[in-house]
Design a protein around this motif. Structure first.
Motif, short mmCIF file in Angstrom:
data_model
loop_
_atom_site.label_atom_id
_atom_site.label_comp_id
_atom_site.label_asym_id
_atom_site.label_seq_id
_atom_site.Cartn_x
_atom_site.Cartn_y
_atom_site.Cartn_z
N GLU A 168 0.81 -1.14 0.09
CA GLU A 168 0.00 -0.05 0.02
C GLU A 168 0.68 1.47 0.01
O GLU A 168 0.61 2.01 -0.81
CB GLU A 168 -0.77 -0.18 1.24
N ALA A 169 2.08 1.13 0.77
CA ALA A 169 2.84 2.43 0.84
C ALA A 169 3.40 2.61 -0.58
O ALA A 169 3.42 3.78 -1.26
CB ALA A 169 4.00 2.32 1.88
N ARG B 75 2.15 1.67 -3.59
CA ARG B 75 0.97 2.28 -4.37
C ARG B 75 0.80 3.55 -4.09
O ARG B 75 0.59 4.34 -5.39
CB ARG B 75 -0.27 1.43 -3.96
N LEU B 76 0.88 3.90 -3.25
CA LEU B 76 0.62 5.73 -2.75
C LEU B 76 1.71 6.35 -3.75
O LEU B 76 1.71 7.41 -4.38
CB LEU B 76 0.59 5.84 -1.25
N LEU B 77 2.84 5.81 -3.29
CA LEU B 77 4.22 6.63 -4.00
C LEU B 77 4.44 6.41 -5.41
O LEU B 77 4.50 7.23 -6.40
CB LEU B 77 5.48 5.95 -3.35
N TYR B 78 3.91 5.22 -6.00
CA TYR B 78 4.26 4.98 -7.63
C TYR B 78 2.95 4.89 -8.40
O TYR B 78 2.96 5.03 -9.52
CB TYR B 78 4.97 3.83 -7.84
N LYS B 79 1.90 4.46 -7.73
CA LYS B 79 0.56 4.28 -8.66
C LYS B 79 -0.37 5.02 -8.38
O LYS B 79 -1.61 4.80 -8.90
CB LYS B 79 0.30 2.56 -8.37
N SER B 80 -0.26 6.12 -7.77
CA SER B 80 -1.34 6.92 -7.10
C SER B 80 -1.21 8.37 -8.17
O SER B 80 -0.30 8.59 -8.81
CB SER B 80 -1.59 7.03 -5.95
N ALA C 214 2.25 11.67 -1.39
CA ALA C 214 2.07 10.23 -0.85
C ALA C 214 2.88 10.04 0.46
O ALA C 214 2.21 9.20 1.38
CB ALA C 214 3.05 9.56 -2.08
N LEU C 215 4.08 10.77 0.86
CA LEU C 215 4.49 10.77 2.37
C LEU C 215 3.52 10.89 3.28
O LEU C 215 3.20 10.35 4.26
CB LEU C 215 5.87 11.29 2.24
N ASP C 216 2.79 11.92 3.02
CA ASP C 216 1.70 12.46 3.83
C ASP C 216 0.66 11.46 4.42
O ASP C 216 0.24 11.19 5.24
CB ASP C 216 1.35 13.90 3.59
N ILE D 232 7.45 0.81 7.55
CA ILE D 232 6.70 2.03 7.08
C ILE D 232 7.89 3.05 7.37
O ILE D 232 7.96 4.16 6.67
CB ILE D 232 5.36 2.38 7.66
N LYS D 233 8.18 3.15 8.74
CA LYS D 233 9.36 4.10 9.09
C LYS D 233 10.48 4.15 8.57
O LYS D 233 11.04 5.22 7.79
CB LYS D 233 9.84 4.06 10.58
#
Length: 266
Positions: free
Chosen positions: A222-223, A225-230, A237-239, A251-252
């Protein structure tokens, strides 16, 4: 053969054609093969095996149980035109394997040390340039070439004939496919391939083999996906990752790596 005073024991096996400086320090159960050269200020830990035709220059230190294969050259001066002969070191951990014709260069004043962590495996013809830092259990497959000041975190795997630009960082448990050129940072836990190099998914096979839980894998998927696929930019994406995903160690690591990237991520 020049024997280090007071540091050679009966348990060591040093070939009569090897040249060992009198100020080198060799622990117990060290083997040195034919025609190898060990300079002053070299420290070799217990149980290390130095094969034939190996060159170890001043300032190199090994932990225990390392295996250095024929024709490796460790500790030569860096191929950096700014280098002016300053004192610098190479620190190599324990259980490290260095295969045939590997070269590892001394550091410059930039960092002072080139570091190879415990249980790294450097396959034939790979090159580690000045001031590089490799974490533990890093694998460099045949023909991998690192520029100066490259950082590779724990458990990363770099496939054959990859070239990595100076100052680039590779995250922990990352997997880079063979034959590619790396000019930006590669985040942790991912696979990278294609030209130009890009994210191709989370390193699921490697992470499962390393014992990561399904929950951790879902969070990482999911992390990324937010960085690369959203449709979000990196900052957004980091927020979103901070807001929506649990504050786990993995995640950290992702958040810290991306935030602190100086070259930008692939």
């Amino acid at each position: 053969m020049c024997r280090p005073q007071g540091t050679i024991t009966i348990s060591q096996k040093i070939h009569p054609t090897a040249i060992v400086d009198s100020s080198a320090s060799l622990d117990n159960n060290v083997e040195v093969g034919a025609y190898s050269i060990i300079d002053a200020d070299v420290k070799i830990g217990d149980g290390c095996r130095i094969s034939n035709h190996v060159t170890l220059r001043s300032g190199v230190s090994f932990g225990n149980d390392c295996s250095i294969f024929p024709c490796a050259v460790i500790g030569e001066i860096p191929q950096d035109l700014k280098f002016k002969g300053e004192d610098s070191k190479i620190n190599i951990g324990s259980n490290v394997t260095v295969r045939e014709y590997v070269t590892i260069h001394r550091a410059t004043s930039a960092r002072g040390k080139t570091i190879i962590g415990n249980s790294c495996y450097l396959m034939a013809y790979s090159h580690v340039a000045h001031d590089c830092v490799l974490g533990k259990e890093v694998t460099l497959v045949n023909g991998v070439h690192l520029g100066g000041c490259v950082d590779i975190e724990d458990y990363a795997f770099v496939s054959g004939n990859v070239v990595i630009h100076q100052f680039t960082k590779i995250g922990r448990h990352a997997f880079i496919g063979g034959g590619y050129r790396v000019v930006q940072d590669v985040p942790p836990y991912i696979m990278a391939a294609k030209e130009p190099l890009t994210f191709t998914g989370v390193n699921l096979v490697g992470l499962k083999r390393a014992g990561f839980s399904n929950e951790v894998l879902r969070n990482l998927k999911e992390a990324y996906r937010l960085l690369y696929k959203s449709s979000l930019n990196v900052s957004q994406a980091l927020d979103e990752i901070r807001k929506t995903l649990p504050d786990t160690e993995e995640i950290k690591n992702v958040l810290s790596f991306v935030k602190n990237s100086e070259r930008g991520i692939i």
